[in-house]
Enzyme design. Sequence first.
Site, PDB file in Angstrom:
ATOM      1  N   SER A 163       0.796  -1.129   0.121  1.00  0.00           N
ATOM      2  CA  SER A 163       0.011   0.001  -0.183  1.00  0.00           C
ATOM      3  C   SER A 163       0.930   1.321   0.033  1.00  0.00           C
ATOM      4  O   SER A 163       1.662   1.530  -0.830  1.00  0.00           O
ATOM      5  CB  SER A 163      -0.852  -0.031   1.212  1.00  0.00           C
ATOM      6  OG  SER A 163      -1.759   0.978   0.930  1.00  0.00           O
ATOM      7  N   LYS A 166      -1.673  -9.116  -0.673  1.00  0.00           N
ATOM      8  CA  LYS A 166      -3.094  -9.047  -0.534  1.00  0.00           C
ATOM      9  C   LYS A 166      -3.714 -10.312  -1.465  1.00  0.00           C
ATOM     10  O   LYS A 166      -3.319 -10.377  -2.516  1.00  0.00           O
ATOM     11  CB  LYS A 166      -3.600  -7.736  -1.350  1.00  0.00           C
ATOM     12  CG  LYS A 166      -3.307  -6.514  -0.453  1.00  0.00           C
ATOM     13  CD  LYS A 166      -4.188  -5.585  -1.007  1.00  0.00           C
ATOM     14  CE  LYS A 166      -3.968  -4.038  -0.369  1.00  0.00           C
ATOM     15  NZ  LYS A 166      -4.753  -2.871  -1.013  1.00  0.00           N
ATOM     16  N   ASP A 204      -0.831   1.762  -4.779  1.00  0.00           N
ATOM     17  CA  ASP A 204      -1.829   0.743  -5.201  1.00  0.00           C
ATOM     18  C   ASP A 204      -3.084   1.148  -5.530  1.00  0.00           C
ATOM     19  O   ASP A 204      -3.931   0.557  -5.861  1.00  0.00           O
ATOM     20  CB  ASP A 204      -1.872  -0.642  -4.293  1.00  0.00           C
ATOM     21  CG  ASP A 204      -2.646  -0.380  -3.040  1.00  0.00           C
ATOM     22  OD1 ASP A 204      -2.345   0.495  -2.659  1.00  0.00           O
ATOM     23  OD2 ASP A 204      -3.351  -1.340  -2.697  1.00  0.00           O
ATOM     24  N   ASP A 241      -5.501   2.379  -3.592  1.00  0.00           N
ATOM     25  CA  ASP A 241      -6.739   2.155  -2.967  1.00  0.00           C
ATOM     26  C   ASP A 241      -7.144   3.251  -2.098  1.00  0.00           C
ATOM     27  O   ASP A 241      -8.048   3.194  -1.242  1.00  0.00           O
ATOM     28  CB  ASP A 241      -6.550   0.849  -2.070  1.00  0.00           C
ATOM     29  CG  ASP A 241      -5.609   0.699  -0.927  1.00  0.00           C
ATOM     30  OD1 ASP A 241      -4.877   1.728  -1.080  1.00  0.00           O
ATOM     31  OD2 ASP A 241      -5.632  -0.373  -0.228  1.00  0.00           O
ATOM     32  N   ARG A 242      -6.373   4.157  -1.796  1.00  0.00           N
ATOM     33  CA  ARG A 242      -6.588   5.452  -1.057  1.00  0.00           C
ATOM     34  C   ARG A 242      -6.667   6.569  -2.178  1.00  0.00           C
ATOM     35  O   ARG A 242      -6.137   6.704  -3.103  1.00  0.00           O
ATOM     36  CB  ARG A 242      -5.549   5.656  -0.131  1.00  0.00           C
ATOM     37  CG  ARG A 242      -5.437   4.578   0.959  1.00  0.00           C
ATOM     38  CD  ARG A 242      -4.365   4.972   1.950  1.00  0.00           C
ATOM     39  NE  ARG A 242      -4.248   3.833   2.985  1.00  0.00           N
ATOM     40  CZ  ARG A 242      -3.887   4.061   4.341  1.00  0.00           C
ATOM     41  NH1 ARG A 242      -3.797   5.343   4.669  1.00  0.00           N
ATOM     42  NH2 ARG A 242      -3.990   2.950   5.157  1.00  0.00           N
ATOM     43  N   GLU A 275     -13.805   4.469   5.288  1.00  0.00           N
ATOM     44  CA  GLU A 275     -13.108   4.672   6.498  1.00  0.00           C
ATOM     45  C   GLU A 275     -12.146   5.525   6.588  1.00  0.00           C
ATOM     46  O   GLU A 275     -11.673   6.311   5.494  1.00  0.00           O
ATOM     47  CB  GLU A 275     -12.316   3.197   6.721  1.00  0.00           C
ATOM     48  CG  GLU A 275     -11.700   2.676   5.540  1.00  0.00           C
ATOM     49  CD  GLU A 275     -10.925   1.286   5.678  1.00  0.00           C
ATOM     50  OE1 GLU A 275     -11.324   0.597   6.416  1.00  0.00           O
ATOM     51  OE2 GLU A 275      -9.988   1.154   5.046  1.00  0.00           O
ATOM     52  N   GLU A 276     -11.964   6.084   7.835  1.00  0.00           N
ATOM     53  CA  GLU A 276     -11.034   7.450   8.078  1.00  0.00           C
ATOM     54  C   GLU A 276      -9.782   7.489   7.323  1.00  0.00           C
ATOM     55  O   GLU A 276      -9.140   8.624   7.127  1.00  0.00           O
ATOM     56  CB  GLU A 276     -11.172   7.851   9.429  1.00  0.00           C
ATOM     57  CG  GLU A 276     -10.692   6.707  10.388  1.00  0.00           C
ATOM     58  CD  GLU A 276      -9.184   6.354  10.438  1.00  0.00           C
ATOM     59  OE1 GLU A 276      -8.211   7.415  10.393  1.00  0.00           O
ATOM     60  OE2 GLU A 276      -8.684   5.081  10.325  1.00  0.00           O
ATOM     61  N   LYS A 302     -11.172  -0.970  -1.717  1.00  0.00           N
ATOM     62  CA  LYS A 302     -10.924   0.452  -1.644  1.00  0.00           C
ATOM     63  C   LYS A 302     -10.647   0.886  -2.822  1.00  0.00           C
ATOM     64  O   LYS A 302      -9.675   0.228  -3.811  1.00  0.00           O
ATOM     65  CB  LYS A 302      -9.990   0.927  -0.509  1.00  0.00           C
ATOM     66  CG  LYS A 302     -10.566   0.692   1.025  1.00  0.00           C
ATOM     67  CD  LYS A 302      -9.555   0.946   1.840  1.00  0.00           C
ATOM     68  CE  LYS A 302      -8.485  -0.066   1.768  1.00  0.00           C
ATOM     69  NZ  LYS A 302      -7.395   0.199   3.186  1.00  0.00           N
TER      70      LYS A 302
END
Length: 524
Positions: free
Chosen positions: A130, A140, A288, A290-291, A370-371, A389
């Site tokens: 990540s 993952k 990756d 996902d954020r 999610e935060e 995500k």
Amino acid sequence: MDLPKLLTLYYEERPDPEDPLLRVAFGTSGHRGTSLKGTFTEAHVLAIAQAIADLRASFGATGPLFLAKDTHALSQPAWATALSVFAANGIEVLVEPEEGYTPTPLVSLAILEHNAHHSAKADGVLLTPSHNPPEDGGFKYNPPTGGPADTRVTKAIEARANALLKEGLKGVKRLPFKEAKGRAKAFDYAGLYVARIKEAVDLEAIRASGLRIGVDPLGGASLRVWERLAEAYRLNLEVVNPILDPTFRFMPPDHDGKIRMDCSSPYAMAGLLALKDRYDLAIGNDPDADRHGIVTPRGLMNPNHYLAAALHHLFTTRAWPGAKVGKTAVTSALLDRVAAALGREVYETPVGFKYFVAGLLEGWLGFGGEESAGASFLRLDGRPFSTDKDGILLGLLAAEMAAKEGRAPDEVYEALAQGLGRPYYARKDLPISPEAKAKLARLSPEDVGEKELAGEPIRAVLTRAPGNGEPLGGLKVVTENAWFAARPSGTEDVAKVYAESFRGEEHLEAVLQAALALVAKVLA
């Protein structure tokens, strides 16, 4: 040796086979590697890959396996090792053409698309740590649900991989890399994603608006995806940083001096923030993807603030009859207030995106967030888009918001804060012993004798999430205008204490200090 030379640079000695090595949850991000000691070795990859090969049918996967990697240096050799194991086990492996890079959400979408049309279900593996530093590695596994594996799956893989390590890897099958690569089939992950994204986001509205968009992939796997999105939909979008360097030496240091590709950190996003005046909106992703990190002309948005704005926009522009709002226990309570104002039920879970997978897959969750700047949501027609995500999707949603509402996401947030209450949020890490960590995870509501928190009556003391009844791995204390949560870290000897108040900075500090005192008391 026909495996990539990079293997010899990063793989360490095989660990002691008597050690219990694999303990972190597969399918979650933010961990240093996959071992108890924080190392990421060839032995780990061999054991985990073989465990998945042995068990995937029991998880419902009898079709192809989507294998991908991000831009970390360790990801390439780990990818090659995993491929050699999966191919040796006779699994049909689908890989990026020319050994390219693949974001996490593209793997999720590929699994869902395949499984919607085939009886032999697919699963996926992505080699990525990540947003973590360049020297880190991670593994993952996404089962046929397309999202992070649940506890049942992770425990089964953990047990089998540890057994293989204790046996000295005798049960591991492996082909030479050249032969394994020859058996793999090319799959255009980005092509599928670019073709389907218009089913979840109004790309035509973004194009027609002429919105000036800047994107910084932070040296990550989303680079080619953003380039293809701009070309396919004729977006006024510029990738401001096209550098791919596994050392990430171009990154500014994070708050602690480490290199960390965290798109929610103003330190890591300093390069994009310096360019913010060139664009109406700017977007960052971790390696990756996902954020998400959302930048407006006024700066980098707090992830909680953006999630509230995204939630409001989604549930006022999509029908999704009866769909609930998914949030973790440590995500801002402003989301609860937005959901209540929209007449939507909140589904609150422990920390971990895996708790949203079933709801997104089955369509009864419209949104899960999610935060830590991770979220996903349904297609316009209510079908799942990605059950992991998706930082690209959330970035494009910010552009849709600006295009269709005529105001930036931070302006949407500001209106919500003025109407529903302005949240003040903090987190503090409290060093504790391994014994105290275990005790914190086992607390019950009866362990909290206090009736008030920072001057307000305590309404609830929770050790299980109200949405799904799963253990929080700690506790959460709630009042009318504030809450705090404390839980042990999964990777360090610390307790993570989160606090939020709708009564201002001073009240937030009082809540946080009361939380720290209460945690110290119950752990004494």
